[in-house]
Design an enzyme around this catalytic site. Structure first.
Site, PDB file in Angstrom:
ATOM      1  N   GLN A 100       0.852  -1.195   0.000  1.00  0.00           N
ATOM      2  CA  GLN A 100       0.000   0.000   0.000  1.00  0.00           C
ATOM      3  C   GLN A 100       0.889   1.248   0.000  1.00  0.00           C
ATOM      4  OE1 GLN A 100      -3.467  -0.575   3.018  1.00  0.00           O
ATOM      5  NE2 GLN A 100      -1.794  -1.883   3.681  1.00  0.00           N
ATOM      6  N   ASP A 103       6.225   4.662  -1.352  1.00  0.00           N
ATOM      7  CA  ASP A 103       7.584   5.181  -1.129  1.00  0.00           C
ATOM      8  C   ASP A 103       8.669   4.492  -1.953  1.00  0.00           C
ATOM      9  OD1 ASP A 103       7.610   3.536   2.140  1.00  0.00           O
ATOM     10  OD2 ASP A 103       8.081   2.709   0.163  1.00  0.00           O
ATOM     11  N   HIS A 118      -1.482   1.444  -4.238  1.00  0.00           N
ATOM     12  CA  HIS A 118      -1.832   2.863  -4.063  1.00  0.00           C
ATOM     13  C   HIS A 118      -0.907   3.787  -4.841  1.00  0.00           C
ATOM     14  CE1 HIS A 118      -3.954   1.767  -0.015  1.00  0.00           C
ATOM     15  NE2 HIS A 118      -4.629   1.388  -1.080  1.00  0.00           N
ATOM     16  N   CYS A 129      -4.781  15.294 -19.722  1.00  0.00           N
ATOM     17  CA  CYS A 129      -4.638  14.343 -20.843  1.00  0.00           C
ATOM     18  C   CYS A 129      -4.082  13.006 -20.397  1.00  0.00           C
ATOM     19  CB  CYS A 129      -3.721  14.958 -21.914  1.00  0.00           C
ATOM     20  SG  CYS A 129      -1.981  15.012 -21.418  1.00  0.00           S
ATOM     21  N   CYS A 147       1.605  20.277 -17.676  1.00  0.00           N
ATOM     22  CA  CYS A 147       1.868  19.232 -18.674  1.00  0.00           C
ATOM     23  C   CYS A 147       2.507  19.840 -19.923  1.00  0.00           C
ATOM     24  CB  CYS A 147       0.524  18.585 -19.038  1.00  0.00           C
ATOM     25  SG  CYS A 147       0.576  17.489 -20.451  1.00  0.00           S
ATOM     26  N   CYS A 150      -0.235  19.440 -22.897  1.00  0.00           N
ATOM     27  CA  CYS A 150      -1.496  20.199 -23.024  1.00  0.00           C
ATOM     28  C   CYS A 150      -1.621  21.327 -22.015  1.00  0.00           C
ATOM     29  CB  CYS A 150      -2.693  19.236 -22.856  1.00  0.00           C
ATOM     30  SG  CYS A 150      -2.975  18.774 -21.132  1.00  0.00           S
ATOM     31  N   SER A 189      -2.364  -1.261   9.393  1.00  0.00           N
ATOM     32  CA  SER A 189      -3.455  -1.194  10.380  1.00  0.00           C
ATOM     33  C   SER A 189      -4.714  -1.838   9.816  1.00  0.00           C
ATOM     34  CB  SER A 189      -3.748   0.274  10.722  1.00  0.00           C
ATOM     35  OG  SER A 189      -4.117   0.966   9.519  1.00  0.00           O
ATOM     36  N   GLU A 215       1.640  -3.617  17.056  1.00  0.00           N
ATOM     37  CA  GLU A 215       0.400  -3.479  17.853  1.00  0.00           C
ATOM     38  C   GLU A 215      -0.708  -4.364  17.284  1.00  0.00           C
ATOM     39  OE1 GLU A 215       1.447   1.226  18.497  1.00  0.00           O
ATOM     40  OE2 GLU A 215      -0.602   0.694  17.945  1.00  0.00           O
TER      41      GLU A 215
HETATM   42  C1  BV8 Z   1     -11.926   3.195  -3.027  1.00  0.00           C
HETATM   43  C2  BV8 Z   1      -2.118   6.773  -1.019  1.00  0.00           C
HETATM   44  C3  BV8 Z   1     -13.697   2.726  -4.361  1.00  0.00           C
HETATM   45  C4  BV8 Z   1      -1.854   8.203  -1.042  1.00  0.00           C
HETATM   46  C5  BV8 Z   1      -3.870   6.054   0.491  1.00  0.00           C
HETATM   47  C6  BV8 Z   1     -16.143   3.399   5.061  1.00  0.00           C
HETATM   48  C7  BV8 Z   1     -15.898   2.068   5.331  1.00  0.00           C
HETATM   49  C8  BV8 Z   1     -15.008   1.322   4.556  1.00  0.00           C
HETATM   50  C9  BV8 Z   1     -14.362   1.912   3.479  1.00  0.00           C
HETATM   51  C10 BV8 Z   1     -14.606   3.233   3.203  1.00  0.00           C
HETATM   52  C11 BV8 Z   1     -15.477   3.978   3.986  1.00  0.00           C
HETATM   53  N1  BV8 Z   1     -15.499   5.240   3.480  1.00  0.00           N
HETATM   54  C12 BV8 Z   1     -14.657   5.306   2.419  1.00  0.00           C
HETATM   55  C13 BV8 Z   1     -14.127   4.084   2.228  1.00  0.00           C
HETATM   56  C14 BV8 Z   1     -13.201   3.697   1.180  1.00  0.00           C
HETATM   57  C15 BV8 Z   1     -11.804   4.194   1.528  1.00  0.00           C
HETATM   58  C16 BV8 Z   1     -11.377   3.658   2.873  1.00  0.00           C
HETATM   59  O1  BV8 Z   1     -11.058   2.498   3.007  1.00  0.00           O
HETATM   60  N2  BV8 Z   1     -11.384   4.553   3.884  1.00  0.00           N
HETATM   61  C17 BV8 Z   1     -11.010   4.118   5.217  1.00  0.00           C
HETATM   62  C18 BV8 Z   1     -10.089   5.162   5.854  1.00  0.00           C
HETATM   63  C19 BV8 Z   1     -12.269   3.907   6.032  1.00  0.00           C
HETATM   64  N3  BV8 Z   1     -10.953   3.639   0.500  1.00  0.00           N
HETATM   65  C20 BV8 Z   1     -10.771   4.340  -0.634  1.00  0.00           C
HETATM   66  O2  BV8 Z   1     -11.215   5.452  -0.835  1.00  0.00           O
HETATM   67  C21 BV8 Z   1      -9.988   3.610  -1.720  1.00  0.00           C
HETATM   68  N4  BV8 Z   1     -10.716   3.713  -2.948  1.00  0.00           N
HETATM   69  O3  BV8 Z   1     -12.445   2.552  -2.149  1.00  0.00           O
HETATM   70  O4  BV8 Z   1     -12.517   3.466  -4.185  1.00  0.00           O
HETATM   71  C22 BV8 Z   1     -14.543   3.430  -5.273  1.00  0.00           C
HETATM   72  C23 BV8 Z   1     -14.038   4.460  -6.050  1.00  0.00           C
HETATM   73  C24 BV8 Z   1     -14.882   5.084  -6.918  1.00  0.00           C
HETATM   74  C25 BV8 Z   1     -16.213   4.685  -6.988  1.00  0.00           C
HETATM   75  C26 BV8 Z   1     -16.675   3.660  -6.175  1.00  0.00           C
HETATM   76  C27 BV8 Z   1     -15.855   3.038  -5.312  1.00  0.00           C
HETATM   77  C28 BV8 Z   1      -8.643   4.264  -1.924  1.00  0.00           C
HETATM   78  C29 BV8 Z   1      -7.779   3.978  -0.716  1.00  0.00           C
HETATM   79  C30 BV8 Z   1      -6.350   4.468  -0.972  1.00  0.00           C
HETATM   80  C31 BV8 Z   1      -6.153   5.793  -0.304  1.00  0.00           C
HETATM   81  N5  BV8 Z   1      -4.744   6.164  -0.457  1.00  0.00           N
HETATM   82  N6  BV8 Z   1      -2.614   6.420   0.304  1.00  0.00           N
HETATM   83  C32 BV8 Z   1      -0.848   8.592  -0.020  1.00  0.00           C
HETATM   84  O5  BV8 Z   1      -0.127   7.714   0.513  1.00  0.00           O
HETATM   85  O6  BV8 Z   1      -0.781   9.801   0.255  1.00  0.00           O
HETATM   86  S1  BV8 Z   1      -4.308   5.402   1.982  1.00  0.00           S
HETATM   87  C33 BV8 Z   1      -3.024   5.289   3.073  1.00  0.00           C
HETATM   88  O7  BV8 Z   1      -3.488   4.349   4.056  1.00  0.00           O
HETATM   89  C34 BV8 Z   1      -1.721   4.677   2.571  1.00  0.00           C
HETATM   90  O8  BV8 Z   1      -1.785   4.111   1.286  1.00  0.00           O
HETATM   91  C35 BV8 Z   1      -1.477   3.577   3.567  1.00  0.00           C
HETATM   92  O9  BV8 Z   1      -0.680   2.593   3.089  1.00  0.00           O
HETATM   93  C36 BV8 Z   1      -2.850   3.131   3.780  1.00  0.00           C
HETATM   94  C37 BV8 Z   1      -3.087   2.182   4.910  1.00  0.00           C
HETATM   95  O10 BV8 Z   1      -2.411   2.657   6.037  1.00  0.00           O
HETATM   96  P1  BV8 Z   1      -1.235   1.700   6.596  1.00  0.00           P
HETATM   97  O11 BV8 Z   1      -0.256   1.455   5.503  1.00  0.00           O
HETATM   98  O12 BV8 Z   1      -1.842   0.510   7.244  1.00  0.00           O
HETATM   99  O13 BV8 Z   1      -0.523   2.646   7.636  1.00  0.00           O
HETATM  100  P2  BV8 Z   1      -1.030   2.980   9.106  1.00  0.00           P
HETATM  101  O14 BV8 Z   1      -0.248   4.148   9.589  1.00  0.00           O
HETATM  102  O15 BV8 Z   1      -2.530   3.020   9.125  1.00  0.00           O
HETATM  103  O16 BV8 Z   1      -0.621   1.699   9.970  1.00  0.00           O
HETATM  104  C38 BV8 Z   1       0.739   1.406  10.183  1.00  0.00           C
HETATM  105  C39 BV8 Z   1       0.774   0.076  10.910  1.00  0.00           C
HETATM  106  O17 BV8 Z   1       2.131  -0.306  11.072  1.00  0.00           O
HETATM  107  C40 BV8 Z   1       0.167   0.149  12.300  1.00  0.00           C
HETATM  108  O18 BV8 Z   1      -0.654  -0.986  12.490  1.00  0.00           O
HETATM  109  C41 BV8 Z   1       1.394   0.100  13.229  1.00  0.00           C
HETATM  110  O19 BV8 Z   1       1.097  -0.586  14.430  1.00  0.00           O
HETATM  111  C42 BV8 Z   1       2.343  -0.710  12.409  1.00  0.00           C
HETATM  112  N7  BV8 Z   1       3.765  -0.493  12.669  1.00  0.00           N
HETATM  113  C43 BV8 Z   1       4.383   0.667  13.040  1.00  0.00           C
HETATM  114  N8  BV8 Z   1       5.712   0.436  13.132  1.00  0.00           N
HETATM  115  C44 BV8 Z   1       5.935  -0.862  12.785  1.00  0.00           C
HETATM  116  C45 BV8 Z   1       4.692  -1.459  12.488  1.00  0.00           C
HETATM  117  N9  BV8 Z   1       4.569  -2.741  12.102  1.00  0.00           N
HETATM  118  C46 BV8 Z   1       5.702  -3.462  12.015  1.00  0.00           C
HETATM  119  N10 BV8 Z   1       6.930  -2.969  12.267  1.00  0.00           N
HETATM  120  C47 BV8 Z   1       7.084  -1.680  12.662  1.00  0.00           C
HETATM  121  N11 BV8 Z   1       8.317  -1.218  12.931  1.00  0.00           N
HETATM  122 ZN    ZN Z   2      -1.725  16.999 -20.397  1.00  0.00          ZN
END
Ligand code: BV8
Ligand code: ZN
Length: 250
Positions: A100, A103, A118, A129, A147, A150, A189, A215
């Protein structure tokens, strides 16, 4: 570090493995996660930044946020967790790494079979475009370049909330979930869908689901085994054991 005899047997014998990673695997490289106490979202709201309308309303703000993240990413290196997954790929016949993260650290660590659900901060395309121009990526200047084709706005090639995930990447990820014997959910998460549905799809398809996280998460109660700890520690231990068992087998 210890784990179940069942997982140990799979480390020695599994021919098909799928791994899902999230921001947690890059945390030990110094890249902030999203939802931790000092996470990216703690300061900023996703709806303010990681969505198309926010970008069109204020392209400079969103572009600058990605430029800042790109600068951070360019100052860090892949860690032992990324490197362990690159090595695991060479040990397993059918290996799929689904991330996901935007980077690019898996590729920089040597992983080749990476499915980026992602997008990737190193790529940009024109909102008008659709033309890709990776020389016009974030990090260079403070506002999105235009761009060359365009004159439209360039945007980072990342999937924002409400946007569809790249179909080919998602289908390949789902196929890997359906055929894998072992599925590792690492450093995520598991709250963002549809990516968060992949461990459950793998489980429904008969895979053994292992979670590597510092966690508990939304799916902790639904995985087969949890290995508590940092990805940079747990993954190298798994790969070392894998090598030991597979060398003995060969
Ligand atoms: C879509 C890219 C469909 C950009 C990102 C209500 C219910 C369910 C779903 C939804 C809802 N409302 C909206 C939705 C859909 C929504 C969604 O899921 N929302 C959530 C928040 C509720 N999803 C979308 O919108 C997706 N598209 O569904 O489209 C659609 C479209 C059109 C028409 C019809 C349908 C698009 C989702 C993608 C969004 N883009 N990022 C950017 O990065 O800027 S999301 C972002 O969150 C990142 O990509 C990231 O990867 C992702 C998930 O987060 P994590 O990677 O898990 O990171 P996080 O910090 O949360 O957790 C880190 C974990 O690591 C923790 O557990 C921690 O304990 C652990 N950790 C920490 N240190 C360590 C460790 N583990 C191991 N070792 C360590 N050292
Ligand atoms: Zn263009």
């Amino acid at each position: 570090m210890n784990w179940s005899p069942h997982l140990d047997a799979l480390l020695g014998s599994a021919d098909s493995i799928c791994v899902l990673t999230g921001a947690g695997i890059s945390a030990e490289s110094g890249v902030a996660t999203f939802r931790g106490p000092d996470g990216l979202w703690a300061k900023l709201k996703p709806e303010e930044l990681a969505n198309f309308d926010a970008f069109m309303r204020n392209p400079e703000l969103v572009w600058e946020w990605y430029s800042e993240r790109k600068r951070i990413i360019h100052d860090v290196a892949p860690n032992a967790g990324h490197r362990a997954l690159a090595e695991m790929e060479s040990l397993v016949r059918d290996f799929t790494l689904v991330t996901q993260n935007i980077d690019n650290l898996h590729r920089r660590a040597g992983s080749a079979k990476v499915r980026e659900l992602h997008g990737n901060i190193e790529r940009s395309f024109c909102v008008s475009c659709g033309r890709f121009d990776n020389s016009a990526t974030v990090g260079e200047d403070r506002k999105p370049p235009r761009c060359r084709q365009c004159g439209g706005l360039m945007r980072p090639d990342v999937v924002w909330f409400g946007e569809m995930l790249p179909q080919e990447e998602m289908e390949a990820a789902e196929d890997a979930c359906r055929r894998c014997e072992l599925f590792l959910s690492v450093g995520t998460s598991a709250v963002v869908y549809p990516a968060a549905g992949l461990p459950l799809l793998a489980r429904a398809s008969g895979a053994y689901i292992v979670e590597v996280n510092t966690e508990r998460t939304d799916i902790s109660s639904r995985v087969n085994e949890t290995l508590p700890g940092g990805a940079g520690t747990v993954l190298p231990a798994l790969v070392e054991r894998m090598k030991e068992l597979r060398k003995a087998r060969s």
